[in-house]
Motif scaffolding. Structure first.
Motif, mmCIF file in Angstrom:
data_model
loop_
_atom_site.group_PDB
_atom_site.id
_atom_site.type_symbol
_atom_site.label_atom_id
_atom_site.label_comp_id
_atom_site.label_asym_id
_atom_site.label_seq_id
_atom_site.Cartn_x
_atom_site.Cartn_y
_atom_site.Cartn_z
ATOM 1 N N TYR A 66 0.801 -1.229 0.000
ATOM 2 C CA TYR A 66 0.000 0.000 0.000
ATOM 3 C C TYR A 66 0.830 1.274 0.000
ATOM 4 O O TYR A 66 0.329 2.350 -0.268
ATOM 5 N N GLU A 105 8.459 7.420 0.275
ATOM 6 C CA GLU A 105 7.755 8.648 -0.094
ATOM 7 C C GLU A 105 8.557 9.876 0.334
ATOM 8 O O GLU A 105 8.685 10.846 -0.417
ATOM 9 N N SER A 122 -1.644 -3.501 -13.003
ATOM 10 C CA SER A 122 -0.465 -4.002 -12.285
ATOM 11 C C SER A 122 -0.888 -4.998 -11.209
ATOM 12 O O SER A 122 -0.042 -5.583 -10.540
ATOM 13 N N ARG A 123 -2.180 -5.145 -11.025
ATOM 14 C CA ARG A 123 -2.765 -6.038 -10.019
ATOM 15 C C ARG A 123 -2.346 -5.661 -8.603
ATOM 16 O O ARG A 123 -2.150 -6.526 -7.752
ATOM 17 N N LYS A 124 -2.158 -4.376 -8.333
ATOM 18 C CA LYS A 124 -1.774 -3.913 -6.996
ATOM 19 C C LYS A 124 -2.551 -2.643 -6.674
ATOM 20 O O LYS A 124 -2.916 -1.902 -7.575
ATOM 21 N N PRO A 125 -2.764 -2.368 -5.385
ATOM 22 C CA PRO A 125 -3.406 -1.082 -5.060
ATOM 23 C C PRO A 125 -2.445 0.068 -5.364
ATOM 24 O O PRO A 125 -1.242 -0.141 -5.479
ATOM 25 N N ILE A 126 -2.993 1.283 -5.486
ATOM 26 C CA ILE A 126 -2.140 2.443 -5.743
ATOM 27 C C ILE A 126 -1.131 2.578 -4.614
ATOM 28 O O ILE A 126 -1.461 2.378 -3.443
ATOM 29 N N PHE A 127 0.096 2.899 -4.986
ATOM 30 C CA PHE A 127 1.157 3.076 -3.992
ATOM 31 C C PHE A 127 1.001 4.444 -3.360
ATOM 32 O O PHE A 127 0.995 5.468 -4.046
ATOM 33 N N GLY A 128 0.868 4.501 -2.039
ATOM 34 C CA GLY A 128 0.848 5.791 -1.331
ATOM 35 C C GLY A 128 -0.398 6.618 -1.593
ATOM 36 O O GLY A 128 -0.305 7.782 -1.980
ATOM 37 N N VAL A 162 -0.511 10.086 0.038
ATOM 38 C CA VAL A 162 0.437 11.014 -0.573
ATOM 39 C C VAL A 162 -0.076 11.488 -1.930
ATOM 40 O O VAL A 162 0.101 12.641 -2.314
ATOM 41 N N ASN A 178 5.023 7.443 -7.597
ATOM 42 C CA ASN A 178 4.013 6.564 -7.007
ATOM 43 C C ASN A 178 3.416 5.619 -8.036
ATOM 44 O O ASN A 178 3.087 4.476 -7.714
ATOM 45 N N ILE A 223 5.053 4.493 -10.644
ATOM 46 C CA ILE A 223 6.076 3.463 -10.850
ATOM 47 C C ILE A 223 6.087 2.521 -9.648
ATOM 48 O O ILE A 223 6.185 1.298 -9.797
ATOM 49 N N GLY A 224 5.926 3.086 -8.447
ATOM 50 C CA GLY A 224 5.858 2.264 -7.245
ATOM 51 C C GLY A 224 4.689 1.291 -7.288
ATOM 52 O O GLY A 224 4.753 0.184 -6.750
ATOM 53 N N MET A 252 3.514 -0.081 -10.075
ATOM 54 C CA MET A 252 3.867 -1.158 -11.014
ATOM 55 C C MET A 252 4.907 -2.088 -10.395
ATOM 56 O O MET A 252 4.954 -3.271 -10.703
ATOM 57 N N ARG A 254 -11.145 -0.349 -1.977
ATOM 58 C CA ARG A 254 -11.360 -1.256 -3.105
ATOM 59 C C ARG A 254 -12.498 -2.225 -2.770
ATOM 60 O O ARG A 254 -12.259 -3.394 -2.468
#
Lengths: 352, 557
Positions: A97, A103, B287-293, B296, B346, B348-349, B351, B541
């Motif tokens: 997450y 960050e 990317s099959r992942k939640p958004i990074f940050g 932020v 973020n 890129i993070g 992915m 989600r």
């Protein structure tokens, strides 16, 4: 750039990239092999303001170049490395997450880069904009018109158009030129890339810029702020003269118009038509201000703000039908008879 | 989570005559239909603005070309700019916002459906007014037809002395009227998001798309209002004897510049933030992942909104501001790069560590990331005001902002089209045509806009209808023109894909991408009432929670 001096690696990178850029530019810039005029490449500066801008540009290019490489590599790496494979079908990757440390890192590093870039930039802004005007400076008032340039030298008593003459400036004994920028109608912008950055000419808003060219020759430029139909053909030629040449040019321009008895018929046509409402010829009744001063017309290489060479045929065509050379020009077609036209052209050709 | 539609016993849906169907569309207040109307009108104007761009490019193909007259050329770049900003980019983004925001927050419509319809028709009317200028622009004076004063209509060129007839009045009215439409839609988006979220959808559980559209709508209120004020002042100048911008009577040309750019720069972010929103939904899913940050990302968006309100005068570095003002606007402009950079990192993070699926929406998203990175870096170059004294008003700047608008905004929009078209129509867009579209457009784009930086560096100003030979600009301009035609070809492939897939595309089903936000929980296309029963959410989600009851997001938030 003091920042560059601190690190030899950065300096090396800067030079390499600059050289690469310059060589790319010269390949593109090489048109017909005409020794003069100079091109309009911002990376071939011939004057202090243009030079300090080019130096700053190299620093900015290096820093942004490094950022590009880093981020690009990260992007390509993540796209290639983390591409979905057939064997993973149906399974989801680890759900992450975020990360406060990461960050923070990619917030603080960009802030530091911005601080460095800002300080380097602010120094150049100050050095160019707040430069004091030395006693020996040449002063020129530039007045933008739809679609030509008026140049007045208040101290020297010269009025001319489209082709600016300024002296070369020896760094040991500087004679920079300070331009006061005015507009008679719409907004324009004075841009001769190899001499200085551009500054706009705005009605009711006098501006100032300066240049101290260190090479003689012809420098090209043109109006950069959209000013109306013929914005494209509002070209600029700056002739940077050696001290002697400049003095000769000044003396010639200060004189009144040549009076040639042979061209008296043409002069009569000029003075009995609307020509004199817009154009001035010093020492005669013609004192119009809407169009270029014609007192020393033949001392100029071009007519119509650089749209055509100053030749007999072009002059004739221009007076007969300006829109053939520059459609949308504010000079009206004079509809003269062939005899009058020839006479007026011969008169023009005496105005050396 | 409810995906079943309401079925009323005893009613049968019959095909209505097309007149009835048309009437339904013209009088609709349904947010989904209005969203589609916005998008269709934007596609219409995209085609027109694209043809104008091609005319510009043919004329500039080589020096001293005579394809069109200077007057026509000047009209073309004015109309191209005005059309693309006000009648393509704004409407298409409002269209997606209209369509998606209520679905993503579990609402049944926008807060003010009638205002929604009114706003759409206002902005469409604005576009019609702009193009009516070709017929009505000459007025009684026989002067001009379409406006030719540039898309920012700098004073005093827009004054009656320099722009007689009615051509620039149509420009003023078109921008003013569509601006009212934008303000209406912005109010509507804000009210919808603040008041109509479904149970459980706290602000920090909203999808990022909703967050970013909230910020965008707020910016519209602050940016479009000064522009509307300036247009009214210009009308007063032109018809009631005012002298705000009339330099011949002591007015100020610089005042107009400030008014225009305090709209004009936030406008860039008004356009790009919804595109950030698309990226923040599409990249995680593929990317099959939640958004990074997530927090932020929200903070960076709000930060961009605030800082971008204080950067407008970087469009005016050449007008002779003093060195302090130039330094200030250099600093603020560079500062915007920080939150923007955070976003790129973020994504890129997101992915990173994922399993990236290269479906067409993801291809366009990766294209977006690459091009937006370059656009941001050339933005840093022109933020350094001395560098800008050279680059401003040159083709370098034209290349830069097309990198933002085409390489960034348009690529993100294409990603959004491929991603949500199945939801809107019930059919998938063809992947095969999609890949043709992507690669053709990518090649055309880079051929045109990478090369376009160089004539700027070599001293070529923008807005010139022709240029002198021997400046080293000819070959470059020819390459740029070739690239433009490749892009046009790609757009034709795209339009063909939209039409063909509507009739022959694969059935999409409710959730073709295995995605996580609420719009994928209902049928495609959704029923008029959206949700049969209002959903309740427990995390960012909701569909992930539903699909993975053993490991729901709600456990971590």
């Amino acid at each position: 750039m003091s920042i560059l001096k601190k690190s030899s690696t950065v300096r090396f990178l800067a030079q390499t990239i600059f050289l690469l850029l310059c060589s790319a530019m010269t390949v593109w810039a090489s048109g017909p092999k005409d020794p003069s005029p100079h091109g309009t490449n911002i990376f071939a500066p011939a004057s202090t303001p243009a030079k300090s801008i080019a130096d700053l540009s190299v620093l900015v290019l290096v820093i942004t170049g490094i950022i590009f490489v880093v981020v690009f590599v990260l992007l390509v790496y993540s796209v290639v490395k983390f591409r979905g494979r057939a064997k993973d079908a149906g399974r989801e990757p680890a759900q992450v997450y975020g990360s406060t440390q990461i960050e923070l890192a990619w917030t603080i590093i960009p802030i530091l880069i911005v601080v460095v870039l800002f300080l380097a930039t602010a120094r150049v802004i100050h050095a160019i904009q707040d430069a004091p005007e030395p006693a020996g400076a040449v002063q020129v008032t530039v007045i933008g018109h739809q679609y030509w340039w008026e140049f007045r030298y208040p101290k020297l008593g010269i009025v001319t158009a489209n082709e600016l003459h300024i002296p070369v400036s020896d760094p040991g004994h500087p004679t920079p030129t300070f331009l006061q920028l005015l507009s008679a109608d719409t907004d324009h912008s004075f841009w001769v890339p190899e001499l200085a950055g551009k500054t706009d000419l705005i009605p009711n808003h006098p501006n100032r810029m300066w240049m101290d060219p260190q090479r003689t020759g012809i420098f090209l430029g043109q109006c950069a702020q959209y000013c109306g139909t013929q914005h494209a053909k509002m070209l600029l030629r700056v002739s940077v003269d050696g001290p002697q040449d400049f003095a000769v040019w000044v003396r010639a321009q200060q004189g009144p118009a040549v009076e040639d008895a042979g061209a008296i018929a043409g002069r009569r046509v000029f003075e009995s038509n609307a020509c004199m409402n817009c154009h001035a010829v010093a020492g005669t009744a013609a004192d119009g201000r809407f169009g270029p001063d014609l007192t020393h017309l033949m001392s100029r290489v071009t007519i119509a703000a650089g749209a055509a060479k100053n030749t007999h045929d072009n002059l004739r065509l221009w007076i007969q039908d300006p829109s053939a050379i520059k459609p949308g020009s504010l000079m009206p077609a004079m509809k003269l008879s062939d005899t009058d036209l020839d006479a007026v052209v011969s008169y023009m050709e005496t105005l050396r | 989570m409810s995906s079943n539609a309401i079925t009323l016993p005893g009613t049968q849906i019959q095909a209505r005559p097309w007149v009835d169907e048309l009437h339904q569309w013209l009088t609709t207040v349904d947010h989904k239909r209005l969203g589609i109307l916005y998008i269709l009108s934007a596609l219409l104007f995209l085609a027109i603005g694209g043809v104008e761009a091609l005319i510009i490019r043919i004329q500039l193909m080589h020096s001293h070309n005579n394809f069109v007259s200077p007057e026509v050329f000047n009209r073309m770049f004015t109309m191209h700019g005005t059309t693309m900003i006000f009648f393509v980019a704004m409407p298409v983004l409002f269209g997606f916002a209209n369509y998606l925001v209520p679905l993503m927050i579990g609402a049944r419509d926008m807060a003010f459906p009638r205002l929604n319809a009114f706003s759409f028709w206002l902005s469409f009317l604005g576009g019609l007014l702009l193009y009516f200028s070709f017929l009505g622009g000459s007025g009684l004076y026989g002067a001009g037809s379409a406006p030719d004063v540039g898309w920012w209509s700098y004073a005093p060129l827009g004054a009656r002395a320099f722009s007689p007839g009615h051509s620039s009045d149509y420009w003023t009215l078109a921008v003013l009227v569509s601006g009212f439409g934008s303000i209406g839609t912005a109010i509507n988006i804000i009210a919808t998001i603040l008041c109509l979220r479904c149970p459980g959808m706290k602000l920090n559980r909203m999808p990022l798309l909703v967050w970013m559209n909230l910020v965008m709508a707020g910016m519209v209120l602050f940016a479009v209002t000064p522009l509307s004020a300036a247009q009214i002042m210009l009308l007063i100048d032109r018809y009631l004897g005012g002298h705000f911008f009339d330099t011949q009577a002591g007015g100020s040309a610089v005042l107009w510049m400030h008014f225009f750019w305090i709209f004009g720069h936030p406008e860039v972010y008004i356009l790009i933030i919804p595109c950030f929103a698309f990226m923040s939904e599409i990249i995680p899913v593929f990317s099959r992942k939640p958004i990074f940050g997530y927090p932020v990302m929200v903070a960076a968006t709000v930060c961009i909104a605030f800082v971008s309100m204080s950067v407008w005068a970087h469009h005016m570095f050449t007008i002779g501001m003093n060195s302090y003002a130039n330094s200030f606007f250099t600093l603020t402009t560079m500062a915007v790069g920080v939150p923007t950079g955070i976003k790129i990192f973020n994504w890129i993070g997101t992915m990173w560590g994922g399993r990236i699926q290269f479906k067409t929406p993801m291809l366009f998203s990766i294209g977006f990331l690459f091009q937006f990175l370059i656009a941001g870096l050339t933005g840093i170059m022109i933020a350094a005001s001395p560098f800008d004294w050279q680059l401003s008003l040159s083709y370098f700047v034209v290349a830069h902002f097309h990198y933002v608008i085409v390489g960034g905004i348009l690529f993100a929009l294409f990603a959004a089209f491929y991603y949500w078209y199945p939801k809107m129509t019930g059919r998938m867009l063809s992947e095969r045509l999609g890949k043709w579209h992507f690669w053709l457009f990518l090649i055309g784009f880079h051929l045109t806009f990478d090369v376009m930086h160089i004539p700027g560096i070599l001293g070529m100003p923008r807005r010139i209808y022709t240029y002198e030979p021997g400046r080293g600009w000819d070959t470059l301009n020819l390459i740029i023109t070739i690239g433009a035609f490749i892009q046009a070809l790609a757009i034709l492939v795209f339009l063909a894909n939209l039409v063909i897939s509507y009739f022959k595309g694969d059935r999409a089903g409710n959730d073709p991408w295995d995605a996580w936000t609420l719009e994928w929980s209902i049928s495609s296309p959704p029923p008029a009432y959206n949700f049969a029963t209002v959903p309740t959410v427990a995390s960012r989600r909701p569909l992930w929670d539903l699909k993975h009851p053993e490991d729901p997001d709600s456990r971590y938030e």
